[in-house]
Design an enzyme around this catalytic site. Structure first.
Site, PDB file in Angstrom:
ATOM      1  N   CYS A 129      13.800   9.937   7.070  1.00  0.00           N
ATOM      2  CA  CYS A 129      13.420   9.924   7.976  1.00  0.00           C
ATOM      3  C   CYS A 129      14.746   9.874   9.318  1.00  0.00           C
ATOM      4  O   CYS A 129      14.538  10.190  10.611  1.00  0.00           O
ATOM      5  CB  CYS A 129      12.528   8.309   8.450  1.00  0.00           C
ATOM      6  SG  CYS A 129      13.816   7.209   7.648  1.00  0.00           S
TER       7      CYS A 129
ATOM      8  N   LYS B 111       0.830  -1.026  -0.129  1.00  0.00           N
ATOM      9  CA  LYS B 111      -0.324   0.024  -0.469  1.00  0.00           C
ATOM     10  C   LYS B 111       0.886   1.278   0.207  1.00  0.00           C
ATOM     11  O   LYS B 111       1.304   1.736   1.025  1.00  0.00           O
ATOM     12  CB  LYS B 111      -1.107  -0.149   1.392  1.00  0.00           C
ATOM     13  CG  LYS B 111      -2.788   0.798   1.104  1.00  0.00           C
ATOM     14  CD  LYS B 111      -2.185   2.316   1.009  1.00  0.00           C
ATOM     15  CE  LYS B 111      -1.816   2.984   1.239  1.00  0.00           C
ATOM     16  NZ  LYS B 111      -1.888   3.999   1.459  1.00  0.00           N
TER      17      LYS B 111
ATOM     18  N   GLU C 274       8.470   1.463  11.312  1.00  0.00           N
ATOM     19  CA  GLU C 274      10.038   2.571  11.391  1.00  0.00           C
ATOM     20  C   GLU C 274       9.577   3.686  11.178  1.00  0.00           C
ATOM     21  O   GLU C 274       8.435   4.496   9.977  1.00  0.00           O
ATOM     22  CB  GLU C 274      10.659   1.685   9.450  1.00  0.00           C
ATOM     23  CG  GLU C 274      11.165   0.856   9.793  1.00  0.00           C
ATOM     24  CD  GLU C 274      12.129   0.390   9.943  1.00  0.00           C
ATOM     25  OE1 GLU C 274      12.876   1.532  10.388  1.00  0.00           O
ATOM     26  OE2 GLU C 274      12.241  -0.318  10.276  1.00  0.00           O
TER      27      GLU C 274
ATOM     28  N   GLU D 235       9.787  16.581  14.418  1.00  0.00           N
ATOM     29  CA  GLU D 235      10.040  16.244  13.157  1.00  0.00           C
ATOM     30  C   GLU D 235       9.463  16.963  12.544  1.00  0.00           C
ATOM     31  O   GLU D 235       8.560  17.450  11.947  1.00  0.00           O
ATOM     32  CB  GLU D 235      10.084  14.968  12.720  1.00  0.00           C
ATOM     33  CG  GLU D 235      10.646  14.234  11.903  1.00  0.00           C
ATOM     34  CD  GLU D 235       9.600  12.649  11.309  1.00  0.00           C
ATOM     35  OE1 GLU D 235       8.692  12.951  11.250  1.00  0.00           O
ATOM     36  OE2 GLU D 235      10.709  12.301  10.650  1.00  0.00           O
TER      37      GLU D 235
END
Ligand code: NAD
Length: 524
Positions: free
Chosen positions: A278, A171, A244, A376
């Site tokens: 990331c 997906k 993750e 973040e």
């Protein structure tokens, strides 16, 4: 690949947009739960025959797909670049090169990495026992992936899952569906049997349907918030999940580091992929004594970077992939400025462009009260803060809810290793940044809110199999010593077991042998 557009009447669709220009690339189906379930059923039907193939036979399909990727490298790189806004050169370096390497590595090495492993049993060997582990495919693996590395992130997991004998449903992010469809197209050209790799295009609702669809494992890469939702939904079915998630990765620069190199590493680590990795460098801590010189070098190098439309040659920094992320970047920068930070380079979105560009930005005078140092940012911003001692550097690096990767720059490699082992992160690089996601052999994954489980390397491969323990008793005619009846002799032997056998010492257990034999041949 021709990009097909669905008829205008189609309402269940997602639209892929070029972030450099705002132009529509094409539309794909937003798949619902029925369509996802159908894909999973098809995968389940195809998987057993695939699992019966040898590693070598499976590897042949992967290597054939690899040849196709190589032959179509320019076309694929342009597609990735168009959907994400990253420079074509960067799509090749950060997405295609690593996957080509990973494909050859797992095609060649999976057999060895998953070979049957004997388990040492110590003193149980005295009772003619042996144990070994066999690794079996899980069945159907669901991969839910984000938009920042739309080729490498799902494809790496696809290759590993297929090599392990699974069928796979991907997906992809709603922002980058065509890149994922190209992965399927490559495997179709490689004649991978039907049903083994399917792409279910759609948004979060499609991802949620995949979690509900009864797959054997979910490999999720994305934000912390979505990761928590996925883990919660998967828990209802006891479906195992690898998460993750995000990062706020620190880079520590000590006074003995090669400053020119550290500065170059910092700007690549912070600005490659427009800061949307990331593992991007999101916080830089530099030792006070060299801070002025380091900042000067970073600012000078940053001002040399060329930013522009991704398809143009010689571009260093492209667009950001979506406007929402660009707004988060602007919010973090303006929050930092309000709290006293100083912008030393960049600082703004590019207003003269239709695309979503944010200038590579260097910020000093920052502290941990600012969003820029806590949340973040996921954009091209490098905040730099100073420290005095090793202890302070480690404390600042660990002052985060995240723990994906970290970097330490020093010429003293022992100091680098000592500091690295004190930092809470899944990976710590010494004199390097970001890139180990590209190394097929090494594990990838985080601690704290950066998630759990691993992808890549042996640890990542083991996430995609079920480890079955086979235990063998080579004396099938004898009833075991601990079975009924609990006679007096048995009681005495068990007491000796407690004193001798459980020491783990074969030498201390050997005197038990006559008693074990008497018990084995005791009439029962
Ligand atoms: P996201 O969490 O918004 O979406 C990730 C994927 O989950 C998408 O495919 C999305 O459609 C799907 N999704 C959304 N809601 C869902 C639900 N309820 N159930 C199942 N699936 C659902 O993340 P994003 O914005 O696409 O990606 C950026 C994030 O990914 C950043 O936080 C980044 O740090 C993280 N990331 C982590 C890694 C890593 O290896 N740790 C790698 C790349 C990106």
């Amino acid at each position: 690949m021709s990009i097909q557009t669905l008829p205008a009447t189609q309402t269940r669709e997602i639209i892929s947009v070029d972030p450099s220009t705002g132009e529509e690339i094409g539309r794909v189906l937003l798949m619902d739960a029925d369509e996802v379930n159908e894909a999973v059923a098809k995968a389940r039907a195809a998987q057993p025959a695939w699992a019966r193939l040898s590693y070598r036979e499976r590897g042949r399909f992967i290597l054939r797909a690899r040849e196709i990727v190589l032959a179509q490298l320019e076309e694929i790189a342009k597609l990735i670049s168009r959907e994400t806004g990253k420079p074509v050169t960067e799509a090749i370096a950060m997405e295609i090169v690593p996957t080509l390497d990973l494909m050859q590595y797992f095609a060649a090495k999976t057999k060895q990495l998953l070979k049957r492993k004997r388990v040492g049993l110590g003193q149980y060997n005295l009772m003619a026992r042996t144990s070994y582990i066999v690794y079996k495919p899980l069945g159907v693996v669901g991969i839910i992936s984000p938009w920042n590395f739309p080729w490498a992130t799902p494809l790496d997991e696809v290759v590993m899952a297929l090599m392990a004998g699974n069928a796979v449903i991907v997906k992809p992010s709603e922002l980058t569906p065509f890149t994922a469809l190209k992965i399927a197209d490559v495997f179709k050209q490689a004649q991978l049997p039907d049903g083994l790799l399917q792409i279910v295009t759609g948004d979060g609702s499609t991802g949620a349907a995949l979690v509900e669809a009864g797959v054997n494992k979910i490999m999720f890469t994305g934000s912390v918030n979505t990761g928590k939702r996925v883990a919660e939904a998967a828990a209802k079915h006891l479906t195992p999940v690898v998460l993750e998630l995000g990062g706020k990765d620190p880079m520590i620069v000590f006074e003995d580091a090669n400053l020119e190199n550290a500065a170059r590493a910092a700007i690549w680590g912070a600005f490659c992929n427009s800061g949307q990795a990331c593992a991007s460098i999101e916080r830089c801590y530099v030792q006070e004594s060299i801070a002025d010189k380091f900042v000067e070098l970073v600012v000078k190098e940053t001002k040399l970077l060329k930013q522009g439309k991704a398809s143009t040659d010689n571009i260093d920094v492209g667009a950001m992939t979506n406007e929402q992320q660009l707004e988060i970047v602007e919010d973090h920068v303006s929050d930092a400025i309000q709290r006293g930070a100083e912008v030393r380079a960049g600082g703004h979105r590019l207003n003269d462009s239709k695309g979503w560009f944010h200038q590579p930005t260097v910020v000093t005078n920052v502290d941990h009260s600012m969003k820029l140092m806590r949340d973040e940012t996921f954009g091209p911003v490098l905040p730099i803060m100073t420290f005095k001692t090793d202890e302070e550097a480690v404390r600042l690096a660990n002052d985060s809810i995240y723990g994906l990767t970290a970097s330490v720059f020093t010429s003293d490699l022992d100091r680098g290793k000592r500091i690295a082992e004190q930092v809470d992160a899944g990976t710590v690089m010494i004199n390097e940044v970001v890139y180990t996601h590209a190394v097929a052999q090494t594990p990838w994954g985080g601690v704290k809110q950066s998630g759990y489980g691993r992808t890549h390397g042996t640890l990542g491969l083991l996430e995609l199999v079920s480890a079955q323990h086979i235990h063998l008793n080579a004396m099938p005619r004898l009833a075991d010593v601990w079975w009924f009846p609990y006679t007096k002799r048995a009681g005495a032997l068990f007491r000796d077991f407690a004193r001798r056998f459980t020491t783990g010492s074969v030498v201390r257990s050997i005197p038990l042998l006559p008693k074990i034999l008497r018990r084995l041949f005791e009439p029962r």
